[in-house]
Design a protein around this motif. Structure first.
Motif, mmCIF file in Angstrom:
data_model
loop_
_atom_site.group_PDB
_atom_site.id
_atom_site.type_symbol
_atom_site.label_atom_id
_atom_site.label_comp_id
_atom_site.label_asym_id
_atom_site.label_seq_id
_atom_site.Cartn_x
_atom_site.Cartn_y
_atom_site.Cartn_z
ATOM 1 N N ARG A 100 0.864 -1.190 0.000
ATOM 2 C CA ARG A 100 0.000 0.000 0.000
ATOM 3 C C ARG A 100 0.893 1.229 0.000
ATOM 4 N NH1 ARG A 100 -3.808 1.801 4.969
ATOM 5 N NH2 ARG A 100 -5.104 3.297 3.875
ATOM 6 N N SER A 101 0.818 1.983 -1.069
ATOM 7 C CA SER A 101 1.626 3.203 -1.180
ATOM 8 C C SER A 101 0.758 4.416 -0.826
ATOM 9 C CB SER A 101 2.213 3.328 -2.581
ATOM 10 O OG SER A 101 1.179 3.527 -3.515
ATOM 11 N N ARG A 103 -0.512 6.469 -2.919
ATOM 12 C CA ARG A 103 -1.581 6.683 -3.903
ATOM 13 C C ARG A 103 -2.375 5.435 -4.239
ATOM 14 N NH1 ARG A 103 0.631 9.761 -8.967
ATOM 15 N NH2 ARG A 103 -1.604 9.904 -9.314
ATOM 16 N N TYR A 104 -1.740 4.250 -4.221
ATOM 17 C CA TYR A 104 -2.403 3.047 -4.733
ATOM 18 C C TYR A 104 -2.244 1.867 -3.779
ATOM 19 C CZ TYR A 104 -2.282 5.616 -9.136
ATOM 20 O OH TYR A 104 -2.432 6.568 -10.097
ATOM 21 N N VAL A 105 -3.092 0.861 -4.001
ATOM 22 C CA VAL A 105 -3.010 -0.426 -3.305
ATOM 23 C C VAL A 105 -2.764 -1.482 -4.368
ATOM 24 C CG1 VAL A 105 -4.247 -2.115 -1.910
ATOM 25 C CG2 VAL A 105 -4.578 0.316 -1.487
ATOM 26 N N SER A 122 -4.869 -4.206 -8.629
ATOM 27 C CA SER A 122 -4.406 -2.912 -8.143
ATOM 28 C C SER A 122 -5.488 -1.871 -8.372
ATOM 29 C CB SER A 122 -3.117 -2.509 -8.860
ATOM 30 O OG SER A 122 -2.723 -1.220 -8.471
ATOM 31 N N ASN A 136 -6.466 4.544 -2.124
ATOM 32 C CA ASN A 136 -5.684 3.865 -1.094
ATOM 33 C C ASN A 136 -6.388 3.816 0.258
ATOM 34 O OD1 ASN A 136 -5.443 6.539 -0.405
ATOM 35 N ND2 ASN A 136 -3.285 6.422 0.137
ATOM 36 N N CYS A 141 -9.050 -1.096 -0.310
ATOM 37 C CA CYS A 141 -8.447 -2.381 0.056
ATOM 38 C C CYS A 141 -9.489 -3.498 0.038
ATOM 39 C CB CYS A 141 -7.806 -2.286 1.439
ATOM 40 S SG CYS A 141 -6.412 -1.156 1.504
#
Length: 198
Positions: A100-101, A103-105, A122, A136, A141
């Motif tokens: 998990r960053s 900006r994105y998962v 993603s 995110n 998630c």
């Protein structure tokens, strides 16, 4: 080559035999000639060398396993143990990696025999991103978990190892992802290997 030649001869002889038997039923003087032709056809076919009918029953010495996951599904496949000090452990058939960053998962499923992910999902995918307010958040998630569980079921991968870092494992995002995967029918443990004595 010999088999195709004998088949060609058979198909060339059969129409003559059928024509000659039809003539026999129509006219009686030719009946003796037609029976001689039919008898000649049978003798020609019987003079051909007989082929071994058990050729198809022979066992091929070269075996190709068309489903390489058979041993894995029967719990007989060997797992790479690796060193006990390595983390994450190498003893798995399929491993799930959750990242998990800001900006994105991104979630990827790796096989023990390849460095390229077998399955991935993603929030960078437009089909997921267009329905989410944030790419995110906890809801993202959960959505990634639902989509990846469906893809895993379609690929036939229902058991895998998921080892997250302990302080991220307790977060709400990871827990909602795990719950969505479990509701989708994915189990986060692999059966123990069966040892058969030889």
């Amino acid at each position: 080559m010999a088999l195709s030649r004998s088949l060609r001869q058979l198909f060339a002889v059969i129409p003559r035999c059928s024509v000659s038997t039809q003539r026999c039923s129509v006219s009686t003087p030719r009946c003796s000639v037609s029976t001689k032709l039919a008898a000649r056809c049978v003798t020609q076919w019987s003079s051909q060398p007989e082929h071994n009918l058990r050729e198809n029953e022979a066992v091929n010495p070269n075996f190709v396993n068309r489903n390489p996951r058979n041993l894995e599904l029967m719990c007989l496949a060997v797992k790479d143990r690796g060193w006990k000090t390595t983390w994450p452990h190498r003893e798995f058939h399929h491993r799930l990696v959750f990242s998990r960053s800001i900006r994105y998962v991104t979630v990827e499923v790796f096989s023990c025999s390849s460095l390229v992910p077998v399955l991935s999902c993603s929030t960078k995918e437009w089909a997921l991103k267009e329905d989410l307010a944030s790419a995110n958040c906890v809801a993202a998630c959960q959505a990634v978990g639902e989509v990846l569980a469906r893809r895993c079921k379609q690929a036939g991968i229902t058991r895998m190892v998921f080892e997250a870092i302990p302080w991220t494992y307790r977060s709400d995002a990871v827990q909602s992802f795990r719950a969505a995967m479990k509701e989708g029918g994915v189990v986060f443990s692999e059966p123990r290997r069966k040892y058969i004595g030889t």
